[in-house]
Scaffold this motif. Structure first.
Motif, PDB file in Angstrom:
ATOM      1  N   GLU A  49       3.273  -9.915   2.590  1.00 43.93           N
ATOM      2  CA  GLU A  49       2.963 -10.060   4.011  1.00 43.93           C
ATOM      3  C   GLU A  49       2.600  -8.737   4.663  1.00 43.93           C
ATOM      4  OE1 GLU A  49       4.875 -12.161   7.981  1.00 43.93           O
ATOM      5  OE2 GLU A  49       5.291 -12.896   5.971  1.00 43.93           O
ATOM      6  N   GLY A  50       3.120  -7.646   4.138  1.00 41.49           N
ATOM      7  CA  GLY A  50       2.767  -6.363   4.721  1.00 41.49           C
ATOM      8  C   GLY A  50       3.542  -5.229   4.106  1.00 41.49           C
ATOM      9  N   TYR A  51       3.258  -4.019   4.626  1.00 38.83           N
ATOM     10  CA  TYR A  51       3.862  -2.802   4.080  1.00 38.83           C
ATOM     11  C   TYR A  51       4.483  -1.994   5.208  1.00 38.83           C
ATOM     12  CZ  TYR A  51       0.327  -4.203   0.688  1.00 38.83           C
ATOM     13  OH  TYR A  51      -0.453  -4.943  -0.163  1.00 38.83           O
ATOM     14  N   GLU A  52       5.665  -1.475   4.950  1.00 41.49           N
ATOM     15  CA  GLU A  52       6.257  -0.523   5.878  1.00 41.49           C
ATOM     16  C   GLU A  52       5.726   0.855   5.508  1.00 41.49           C
ATOM     17  OE1 GLU A  52      10.607   1.213   7.298  1.00 41.49           O
ATOM     18  OE2 GLU A  52      10.487  -0.435   5.852  1.00 41.49           O
ATOM     19  N   VAL A  53       5.227   1.587   6.506  1.00 47.08           N
ATOM     20  CA  VAL A  53       4.652   2.903   6.240  1.00 47.08           C
ATOM     21  C   VAL A  53       5.310   3.943   7.136  1.00 47.08           C
ATOM     22  CG1 VAL A  53       2.434   1.978   5.487  1.00 47.08           C
ATOM     23  CG2 VAL A  53       2.767   2.560   7.890  1.00 47.08           C
ATOM     24  N   SER A  54       5.251   5.167   6.670  1.00 49.54           N
ATOM     25  CA  SER A  54       5.769   6.293   7.438  1.00 49.54           C
ATOM     26  C   SER A  54       4.596   7.118   7.931  1.00 49.54           C
ATOM     27  CB  SER A  54       6.674   7.148   6.546  1.00 49.54           C
ATOM     28  OG  SER A  54       7.090   8.312   7.227  1.00 49.54           O
ATOM     29  N   GLY A  55       4.623   7.489   9.219  1.00 46.49           N
ATOM     30  CA  GLY A  55       3.529   8.246   9.795  1.00 46.49           C
ATOM     31  C   GLY A  55       2.330   7.370  10.089  1.00 46.49           C
ATOM     32  N   GLY A  56       1.165   7.974  10.243  1.00 47.04           N
ATOM     33  CA  GLY A  56      -0.031   7.220  10.572  1.00 47.04           C
ATOM     34  C   GLY A  56      -0.216   7.104  12.071  1.00 47.04           C
ATOM     35  N   TYR A  71       9.995   6.810  17.856  1.00 51.24           N
ATOM     36  CA  TYR A  71      11.418   7.000  17.560  1.00 51.24           C
ATOM     37  C   TYR A  71      11.674   7.026  16.057  1.00 51.24           C
ATOM     38  CZ  TYR A  71      16.420   6.047  17.278  1.00 51.24           C
ATOM     39  OH  TYR A  71      17.753   6.101  16.972  1.00 51.24           O
ATOM     40  N   SER A  72      11.153   6.021  15.341  1.00 50.24           N
ATOM     41  CA  SER A  72      11.468   5.901  13.914  1.00 50.24           C
ATOM     42  C   SER A  72      10.429   6.549  13.012  1.00 50.24           C
ATOM     43  CB  SER A  72      11.593   4.420  13.530  1.00 50.24           C
ATOM     44  OG  SER A  72      10.336   3.767  13.664  1.00 50.24           O
ATOM     45  N   GLY A  73       9.233   6.786  13.527  1.00 43.42           N
ATOM     46  CA  GLY A  73       8.169   7.334  12.701  1.00 43.42           C
ATOM     47  C   GLY A  73       7.586   6.338  11.729  1.00 43.42           C
ATOM     48  N   ARG A  74       7.934   5.039  11.921  1.00 42.22           N
ATOM     49  CA  ARG A  74       7.483   3.990  11.002  1.00 42.22           C
ATOM     50  C   ARG A  74       6.563   2.999  11.714  1.00 42.22           C
ATOM     51  NH1 ARG A  74      11.108   3.751   6.556  1.00 42.22           N
ATOM     52  NH2 ARG A  74      11.689   5.910   6.150  1.00 42.22           N
ATOM     53  N   SER A  75       5.776   2.291  10.941  1.00 44.03           N
ATOM     54  CA  SER A  75       4.992   1.175  11.460  1.00 44.03           C
ATOM     55  C   SER A  75       4.821   0.156  10.343  1.00 44.03           C
ATOM     56  CB  SER A  75       3.628   1.635  11.992  1.00 44.03           C
ATOM     57  OG  SER A  75       2.858   2.212  10.961  1.00 44.03           O
ATOM     58  N   PHE A  76       4.207  -0.971  10.672  1.00 42.12           N
ATOM     59  CA  PHE A  76       4.065  -2.075   9.714  1.00 42.12           C
ATOM     60  C   PHE A  76       2.579  -2.380   9.566  1.00 42.12           C
ATOM     61  CE2 PHE A  76       3.809  -6.557   8.554  1.00 42.12           C
ATOM     62  CZ  PHE A  76       4.766  -6.667   7.545  1.00 42.12           C
ATOM     63  N   VAL A  77       2.089  -2.318   8.321  1.00 44.90           N
ATOM     64  CA  VAL A  77       0.686  -2.621   8.039  1.00 44.90           C
ATOM     65  C   VAL A  77       0.607  -4.031   7.473  1.00 44.90           C
ATOM     66  CG1 VAL A  77      -1.365  -1.980   6.719  1.00 44.90           C
ATOM     67  CG2 VAL A  77       0.213  -0.207   7.524  1.00 44.90           C
ATOM     68  N   PRO A  78      -0.036  -4.958   8.196  1.00 47.85           N
ATOM     69  CA  PRO A  78      -0.153  -6.325   7.651  1.00 47.85           C
ATOM     70  C   PRO A  78      -0.994  -6.315   6.384  1.00 47.85           C
ATOM     71  CG  PRO A  78      -1.531  -6.057   9.603  1.00 47.85           C
ATOM     72  CD  PRO A  78      -0.713  -4.813   9.498  1.00 47.85           C
ATOM     73  N   GLU A 112      10.688  -4.170  11.951  1.00 47.02           N
ATOM     74  CA  GLU A 112      10.489  -3.212  13.032  1.00 47.02           C
ATOM     75  C   GLU A 112       9.088  -2.608  12.932  1.00 47.02           C
ATOM     76  OE1 GLU A 112      12.470   0.937  14.750  1.00 47.02           O
ATOM     77  OE2 GLU A 112      13.400  -0.134  13.077  1.00 47.02           O
ATOM     78  N   GLY A 113       8.368  -2.635  14.045  1.00 44.43           N
ATOM     79  CA  GLY A 113       7.005  -2.113  14.069  1.00 44.43           C
ATOM     80  C   GLY A 113       5.949  -3.165  13.815  1.00 44.43           C
ATOM     81  N   GLN A 114       6.349  -4.360  13.374  1.00 41.77           N
ATOM     82  CA  GLN A 114       5.396  -5.429  13.074  1.00 41.77           C
ATOM     83  C   GLN A 114       4.856  -6.050  14.349  1.00 41.77           C
ATOM     84  OE1 GLN A 114       7.134  -8.514  10.662  1.00 41.77           O
ATOM     85  NE2 GLN A 114       5.186  -9.515  10.236  1.00 41.77           N
TER      86      GLN A 114
END
Length: 468
Positions: free
Chosen positions: A122-129, A135-142, A322-324
Motif C-alpha cells: 500500500e505504501g512506503y514510510e520514508v525519511s526526509g523528502g 516534527y517526525s521527519g517522516r512521510s508516507f509514499v503511496p 502517520e503522514g499518510q
C-alpha cells in the motif's frame, strides 16, 4: 494492513503442535508486481538453500507471532521459482531513495506497508523528502502501480507526488455553512438519547424484580459488574431467596461475596447495592451510539487529509500510517474495524467538524439514525415491560394455586366457576382466563394463614400423589 519492520524478528508458531520454531529474517518483495510474496526465514549459505515462508501459507499474523499450519510450511526457496528469482536479484529496499521520474525527492525508504491477506503493497514510510513532517521527519509514499528500483534510487511516477499533498482546499469555509443545522442535530440527538435512557430505565425499574437480571446483563456484562463491585461498600443488605444474608449494609464487597452472588445468580443485585446504575450505563451507550452514527457519516470528510498519528486495530494491524493521506481505501478499512472516530481525530477533525462540512442532508441522516435508535430502545423497553407483566402474572398464579377464594367467581353467563372457600385449581385458572375474569380470581385469593384443627386438615379424599 501491516508494516514490514514490525514483521522482522516475529516468531513463527506451528498450529498443529503449538511449537515456536523459526523467526522471520526479512521480507520478500516483488517490485514489478508491487507485491509481498513471503518472508525469508533462513538466508542459507554455501551448502544450503534459503528457507522461506510464502504469504499464501500464513494462517494468521498476530501481534506477537505468525501462525502457520505446521513446520512443513517452511520450505526451500528453490521450491518457489518466483521467490528464488527475487532472492537472486538481492533487492534491498531499506535505505533506497524514492524519486519521481521528473526529479522530486520523496525521501529515503525506511519501511513498507502491505495488505496481510493479499500481500499488495500500500505504501512506503520514508525519511526526509519534500513532504517530510516537521516534527517526525517522516512521510508516507503511496505505492504506485509500478516501482522501478535501481542500485541507489527507486523511481515512481510524477503523479505520486500529487497523491502526497493534502487535499482540503475550501473546506474551512464550508465548515461554517451548516453550523446551525449541526447544533440543532446535536441538541436533538442528545435529548432523544436522554429520553430513551430515562424511558428504558423506568420500564426496567417496573420489571426488574422478574426480568432485571437478563436486562442488566445485556447492558452491563456480569464480568464488568463483578469488577465494579469489588472493594465497594454495600448500601443495603441483600438476602438470598431463602432469606440468608448475602451481604449486610455497610460491608465491603470481597471476592467471597462476588462468588456467592454469582452462585445465587444475584450479581446484578450486588451491582445495584453498591451504586451501579444500569440506566446510567444505558445512557452512556446511547450517547456513544449516537456519536458513532455521526462519526460513521462524517468519516468521508477525512479523505484527502494527512494522518498525524498511527491508528491500530485491536489485533495490532495498521489502519492508517502517520503522514499518510487518507484515501477511500483507508476510510473503508477504518469502517471495517470501527475506527471512524479515531481516524477523524487523527486528521484533526471532531465529529461535529466533519458533520458541519457534510451539511444538512447528512445532519438529517444523523437525526433519522437517532430516531431509529430511540424507537428501537423504546420498543425493547416495552417488550421488557410486557415480559415483566407476564412474569408478575405467573408469580401471582403460582401463589394462588391451592388457596381458597373469598368471593364467588362468575363467568360472563353468571355461571359459577368457584364458590366461596373453594380451592383454586389449574382448571379454574384456565376457565377464568377464557372467561376474561382471571384478574378477578387473582384479586380474590385468601392469603391469610387459617387456623385449622386436625379434622379440618384431613381432606375428604386423597390426592393422586398422597401416601396411603
Amino acid at each position: 494492513m501491516r508494516n514490514g519492520k514490525v514483521m522482522i524478528g516475529k516468531p513463527i508458531v506451528a498450529y498443529d503442535s503449538g511449537e515456536e520454531f523459526k523467526t522471520i529474517v526479512d521480507l520478500i518483495f516483488d517490485q514489478e508486481k508491487n507485491q509481498l510474496l513471503g518472508f525469508l526465514v533462513d538466508e542459507g549459505g554455501w551448502f544450503s538453500n534459503a528457507l522461506v515462508l510464502p504469504l499464501s501459507k500464513v494462517r494468521a499474523i498476530g501481534a506477537d507471532a505468525v501462525i502457520v499450519a505446521s513446520r512443513d510450511t517452511i520450505d526451500s526457496a528453490s521450491e518457489f521459482p518466483e521467490i528464488q528469482s527475487i532472492l537472486e536479484r538481492d533487492n534491498i529496499l531499506k535505505g533506497t531513495r524514492i524519486m519521481t521520474v521528473d526529479g522530486l525527492d520523496l525521501g529515503t525508504m525506511v519501511d513498507l506497508y502491505f495488505d496481510d491477506t493479499t500481500g499488495a503493497i500500500e505504501g512506503y514510510e520514508v525519511s526526509g523528502g519534500i513532504f517530510a513532517d516537521a516534527y517526525s521527519g517522516r512521510s508516507f509514499v503511496p505505492a504506485p502501480d509500478t516501482l522501478k528500483i535501481g542500485e541507489d534510487i527507486a523511481f515512481v511516477p510524477s503523479e505520486t507526488a500529487d497523491l502526497m499533498q493534502e487535499q482540503v482546499g475550501g473546506i474551512r469555509g464550508a465548515m461554517n455553512t451548516a453550523s446551525g443545522k449541526v447544533q440543532e442535530m446535536a441538541q436533538f440527538t442528545g435529548e432523544k438519547a436522554q429520553e430513551a435512557a430515562q424511558f428504558t430505565g423506568e420500564k426496567f425499574q417496573e420489571a426488574t424484580t422478574f426480568v432485571g437480571t437478563s436486562f442488566a446483563n445485556a447492558v452491563v456484562n456480569p464480568e464488568e459488574q463483578e469488577a465494579f463491585v469489588l472493594g465497594k461498600v454495600a448500601q443495603e443488605t441483600i438476602e438470598t431467596n431463602d432469606g440468608i444474608p448475602l451481604i449486610h449494609e455497610g460491608q465491603v464487597v470481597t471476592q467471597s461475596h462476588i462468588l456467592a452472588a454469582r452462585n445465587c445468580k444475584m450479581t446484578d443485585n450486588l451491582y445495584h447495592a453498591t451504586g451501579g446504575s444500569v440506566q446510567d450505563r444505558l445512557g452512556e451507550r446511547l450517547s456513544g451510539t449516537v456519536a458513532g452514527i455521526g462519526a460513521n457519516i462524517g468519516i468521508e470528510q477525512a479523505q484527502g487529509r494527512r494522518v498525524n498519528k498511527m491508528i491500530f486495530t485491536s489485533e495490532g494491524s495498521v489502519v492508517a500510517v502517520e503522514g499518510q493521506i487518507v484515501t477511500s481505501r483507508v476510510i473503508e478499512r477504518a469502517k471495517t474495524h470501527h475506527q471512524e472516530q479515531a481516524l477523524l481525530e487523527a486528521v484533526g477533525l471532531t465529529t461535529g467538524d466533519a458533520l458541519r462540512v457534510t451539511g444538512s442532508n447528512v445532519g438529517q441522516q444523523v437525526k433519522d439514525g437517532a430516531k431509529g435508535l430511540w424507537e428501537q430502545v423504546k420498543e425493547t423497553a416495552s417488550n421488557l415491560q410486557e415480559h415483566g407483566n407476564q412474569a408478575i402474572e405467573d408469580k401471582r398464579i403460582k401463589g394462588a394455586l391451592g388457596r381458597p377464594v373469598t368471593r364467588v367467581i362468575l363467568d360472563r353467563k353468571d355461571e359459577v366457576i368457584l364458590n366461596v372457600g373453594e380451592l383454586i385449581t389449574h382448571q379454574a385458572i384456565a376457565i377464568s382466563r377464557e372467561a376474561d375474569v382471571l384478574e378477578v380470581l387473582l384479586d380474590s385469593v385468601y392469603t391469610e394463614t387459617p387456623t385449622l384443627s386436625l379434622d379440618d386438615l384431613r381432606a375428604p379424599e386423597s390426592g393422586k400423589a398422597a401416601l396411603n
